[in-house]
Design a protein around this motif. Structure first.
Motif, short mmCIF file in Angstrom:
data_model
loop_
_atom_site.label_atom_id
_atom_site.label_comp_id
_atom_site.label_asym_id
_atom_site.label_seq_id
_atom_site.Cartn_x
_atom_site.Cartn_y
_atom_site.Cartn_z
N TRP A 1 0.07 6.93 1.08
CA TRP A 1 -0.68 6.41 0.07
C TRP A 1 -1.13 7.35 -1.12
CZ3 TRP A 1 -2.30 1.55 -0.60
CH2 TRP A 1 -2.41 0.74 0.52
N LEU A 2 -0.94 8.65 -0.90
CA LEU A 2 -1.04 9.72 -1.91
C LEU A 2 0.01 9.72 -2.84
CD1 LEU A 2 -2.61 12.77 -0.07
CD2 LEU A 2 -3.76 11.24 -1.70
N ALA A 3 1.23 9.18 -2.31
CA ALA A 3 2.46 9.26 -3.07
C ALA A 3 2.32 8.19 -4.14
CB ALA A 3 3.53 9.37 -2.19
N LEU A 4 1.52 6.83 -3.65
CA LEU A 4 1.50 5.81 -4.55
C LEU A 4 0.47 5.77 -5.37
CD1 LEU A 4 1.72 3.08 -1.46
CD2 LEU A 4 3.55 3.90 -3.26
N LYS A 5 -0.65 6.89 -5.38
CA LYS A 5 -1.64 6.88 -6.13
C LYS A 5 -1.30 7.27 -7.57
CE LYS A 5 -6.18 9.29 -6.58
NZ LYS A 5 -7.02 10.35 -6.31
N PRO A 6 -1.97 6.39 -8.42
CA PRO A 6 -1.62 6.74 -10.19
C PRO A 6 -1.81 7.98 -10.34
CG PRO A 6 -2.68 4.55 -9.68
CD PRO A 6 -2.88 5.15 -8.42
N GLN A 7 -1.27 8.66 -11.20
CA GLN A 7 -1.29 9.95 -11.77
C GLN A 7 -2.17 9.87 -12.96
OE1 GLN A 7 2.09 12.17 -12.42
NE2 GLN A 7 1.02 14.21 -12.90
N TRP B 1 -5.42 0.80 -6.74
CA TRP B 1 -4.86 1.38 -5.60
C TRP B 1 -6.05 1.71 -4.60
CZ3 TRP B 1 -6.65 6.42 -3.92
CH2 TRP B 1 -5.77 7.15 -3.20
N GLU B 2 -7.29 1.80 -4.98
CA GLU B 2 -8.47 2.17 -4.15
C GLU B 2 -8.72 0.87 -3.46
OE1 GLU B 2 -11.45 3.51 -6.74
OE2 GLU B 2 -10.99 5.52 -6.69
N ARG B 3 -8.71 -0.25 -3.79
CA ARG B 3 -8.62 -1.53 -3.04
C ARG B 3 -7.81 -1.66 -2.12
NH1 ARG B 3 -9.74 -3.60 -8.20
NH2 ARG B 3 -7.76 -4.68 -8.54
N LYS C 1 -8.28 -1.64 2.21
CA LYS C 1 -7.53 -2.73 3.03
C LYS C 1 -6.44 -2.39 3.63
CE LYS C 1 -10.04 -6.35 0.07
NZ LYS C 1 -9.87 -7.79 -0.48
N GLN C 2 -5.74 -1.15 3.51
CA GLN C 2 -4.36 -0.91 4.04
C GLN C 2 -3.41 -2.05 3.81
OE1 GLN C 2 -3.51 2.21 5.82
NE2 GLN C 2 -5.26 2.85 4.29
N ASP C 3 -3.47 -2.47 2.46
CA ASP C 3 -2.38 -3.51 2.27
C ASP C 3 -1.68 -3.18 0.91
OD1 ASP C 3 -1.19 -5.77 1.79
OD2 ASP C 3 -2.82 -7.28 1.67
#
Length: 268
Positions: free
Chosen positions: A3-9, A36-38, A42-44
């Motif tokens: 998930w960290l890799a998908l987090k916007p920079q 991203w947080e939503r 929801k792990q989706d």
């Protein structure tokens, strides 16, 4: 970790063009971060692919960026290019008089956002066109030869309309002998500035701060290294040279060997 890799920079200050764009790169970041947080809560991951409903009369949405294909690039002058972007079907941008669009892309691994006013008619169907200027400077400085480069570099970064790419190569004996390191680090944060260091008396780069190691070379700026730097430029640059007489003569010889003619460099 996934998930960290998908987090916007988060954007850096130099990525904002300061033109009051709607959306600003920070607005887009906040929306993408919230999305991203939503999705993470929801792990989706499919929620990251949600698309905003676009308006019926335009291919643009003021709340997000839309991807368009480049159909052609025409060089108009030595450093000015006309880009044509495809619009689906016969759609149009339908911009009002005085409105501009914000283009976003990646340059040397850094996301860049700039505002442009299309040169195509506002009701042009199936395409839109913008003019983009691509000047490039290569600054070769040894020791105090850095001094005349800085005002030029600062004038470029201070002008929001100046899109000149700059590569500064500073040659010094050791890391501790680099002049004005904090200022150079600040300038290196701009999207169109790259700074490289060549340290003639350093045998190992491992003891340097990690933020310098990738952009620093041990040894001297020889013909091979200068060719490597030139090849990393977006296009053939105009070179500025300042150092000792021996340094200046070496740089002129190396530039000529790399295919940069005498009318494409200036010696201070």
């Amino acid at each position: 970790q996934d998930w960290l890799a998908l987090k916007p920079q988060e954007p850096s200050p130099s990525q904002c063009c300061g033109s009051g764009c709607k959306p600003c790169i920070y607005d887009v970041y906040e929306k993408e971060l919230a999305q991203w947080e939503r999705a993470k809560a929801k792990q989706d991951k499919s929620l990251l692919m949600e698309k905003k409903e676009q308006s019926n009369n335009s291919e643009l949405n003021p709340d997000t960026f839309t991807a368009f294909n480049i159909s052609s690039v025409e060089q108009l002058t030595e450093d000015t290019y006309q880009y044509r972007f495809e619009l689906p079907g016969n759609s149009s941008l339908r911009l009002r008089l005085g409105q501009h669009i914000v283009l976003r892309g990646v340059v040397d691994g850094l996301e860049v956002q700039r505002a442009y006013t299309p040169i195509s008619p506002g009701n042009a169907e199936g395409y839109f066109e913008v003019l983009i200027k691509h000047g490039e400077l290569l600054m070769l400085a040894s020791g105090t030869g850095l001094a005349p480069m800085l005002p030029i570099l600062q004038s470029i970064t201070a002008d929001e309309e100046d899109e000149t790419f700059v590569t500064l190569v500073g040659c010094f004996p050791t890391f501790d002998s680099i002049y004005l390191r904090p200022l150079l680090q600040d300038l290196a944060r701009y999207w169109n500035v790259r700074i490289r260091y060549v340290l003639s008396q350093e045998t190992s780069l491992e003891k340097l701060p990690w933020s310098y190691q990738e952009n620093t070379y041990a040894g001297r700026l020889d013909e091979g290294l200068l060719k490597t730097v030139i090849n990393s430029c977006q296009r053939k640059p105009f070179a500025l040279i300042c150092g000792s007489s021996a340094f200046n003569e070496d740089m002129k010889r190396y530039l000529k060997a790399a295919g940069i003619e005498e009318n494409s460099w200036f010696v201070f």
